[in-house]
Design an enzyme around this catalytic site. Structure first.
Site, PDB file in Angstrom:
ATOM      1  N   ASP A 146      36.291  25.683  25.912  1.00  0.00           N
ATOM      2  CA  ASP A 146      35.894  26.735  24.982  1.00  0.00           C
ATOM      3  C   ASP A 146      36.788  27.937  25.237  1.00  0.00           C
ATOM      4  O   ASP A 146      37.319  28.111  26.348  1.00  0.00           O
ATOM      5  CB  ASP A 146      34.422  27.120  25.171  1.00  0.00           C
ATOM      6  CG  ASP A 146      33.836  27.779  23.924  1.00  0.00           C
ATOM      7  OD1 ASP A 146      33.152  27.082  23.156  1.00  0.00           O
ATOM      8  OD2 ASP A 146      34.080  28.980  23.709  1.00  0.00           O
ATOM      9  N   ARG A 206      28.903  44.277  18.048  1.00  0.00           N
ATOM     10  CA  ARG A 206      29.354  43.592  19.267  1.00  0.00           C
ATOM     11  C   ARG A 206      30.391  44.395  20.042  1.00  0.00           C
ATOM     12  O   ARG A 206      30.371  44.420  21.277  1.00  0.00           O
ATOM     13  CB  ARG A 206      29.905  42.210  18.897  1.00  0.00           C
ATOM     14  CG  ARG A 206      28.823  41.279  18.349  1.00  0.00           C
ATOM     15  CD  ARG A 206      29.355  39.877  18.142  1.00  0.00           C
ATOM     16  NE  ARG A 206      28.334  39.008  17.593  1.00  0.00           N
ATOM     17  CZ  ARG A 206      28.506  37.710  17.380  1.00  0.00           C
ATOM     18  NH1 ARG A 206      29.679  37.143  17.683  1.00  0.00           N
ATOM     19  NH2 ARG A 206      27.547  36.976  16.875  1.00  0.00           N
TER      20      ARG A 206
END
Length: 292
Positions: free
Chosen positions: A147, A45
């Site tokens: 979030d 990632r």
């Protein structure tokens, strides 16, 4: 050749020291604990961030974070945040929510907080549940959906999903709550405007010292989030949840989460559904007139 070895021979050098520094940063910033088995995932990632920033090494990337922070910090956290979700995930929670809101009635606007909104499936499922419970696309309720990951919040706010994400939903429900796209939107569906209007999306890091929100809430959803935190961090978050709930509010947790280390705050009401203990209710702050 195992995955870790393969990752380490790809493109960028990635040492144990780099990995340790990264997992310290993500723990300090977002409370996420990364085990040794996450090293290939971290490489995969963050290698994308090295390419995007034109850097040649993880050491340079760590220096970049230290030097400029800001938007790159946001990209760093977004990269390492796992967002697994679906509509009506852990479906046993939603009949409980429906019964809860029906019992509360519509004398005042109900308030629900979804604290890990991800790409939006959970808050939209809550909205659909409320619409069904009150028999209206405009139930007397507001949903706060937060979030830490700004990328998934953008997806959530748009409310557009590939049709395959809706395959497990009853067709009657899809017809009531979604509009199927045509032309360039073919193969996608958009959540109805009325449901999207029920939800306010906002970035929030559960580890922040102060949360830019105000209770009380009739229900808080914090599902499959606590598993990424150690017990001390979980405890701190639960201590902040408690005063944000109505006296008879509900806290919905994930299927693998339990709060046995906070029995002075929450007691189990049903399968992964908690309510405040009597002790915690007595400590609730006075509710200002007009709250809710």
């Amino acid at each position: 050749m195992n995955q870790e070895t393969a990752s380490e021979t790809h493109e960028f050098s990635f040492t144990q020291k780099d990995f340790d520094a990264i997992r310290t940063l993500i723990y300090d910033h977002a409370g996420i604990k990364l085990g040794d088995n996450k090293k290939p995932m971290v490489y995969s990632r963050l290698a994308r961030r090295l390419r995007a920033t034109g850097l040649a090494s993880f050491q340079d990337y760590l220096l970049l974070l230290e030097r400029i922070g800001g938007q790159e910090w946001e990209a760093f956290v977004n990269s390492l945040t796992t967002n697994l979700t679906s509509f009506f995930r852990e479906a046993h929670h939603f009949p409980i929510l429906a019964e809860h809101v029906r019992n509360l009635g519509g004398k005042r606007p109900l308030r629900i907080w979804c604290s890990a909104a991800s790409t939006g499936e959970e808050p939209y499922t809550i909205a659909m549940t409320l619409a069904d419970a009150f028999g209206s696309l405009t139930p007397p309720a507001r949903i706060l959906a937060t979030d830490i990951d700004t990328n998934v919040l953008q997806t959530a706010q748009a409310g557009v999903y590939p049709l395959e994400r809706l395959e497990k939903l009853p067709e009657a429900l899809v017809q009531r709550f979604f509009l199927k796209g045509t032309g360039r939107r073919d193969g996608h569906a958009k959540v109805r405007h009325e449901l999207r209007e029920l939800i306010h999306f906002q970035r929030l890091n559960l580890l922040d010292e102060r949360w830019d929100i105000r209770g009380p809430y009739d229900a808080i959803f914090c599902r499959n989030v606590m598993i990424y935190f150690d017990k001390d961090t979980q405890r701190k978050i639960l201590e902040k949840f408690a005063p944000l709930l109505e006296p008879h509010g509900l806290l919905f947790a994930g299927h693998s989460e339990s709060f046995f280390h906070a029995t002075d705050l929450f007691k189990l009401r049903g399968k992964t559904v908690y309510e405040l203990t009597q002790e915690a209710r007595t400590r609730l702050p006075p509710r200002p007139v007009g709250t809710g």
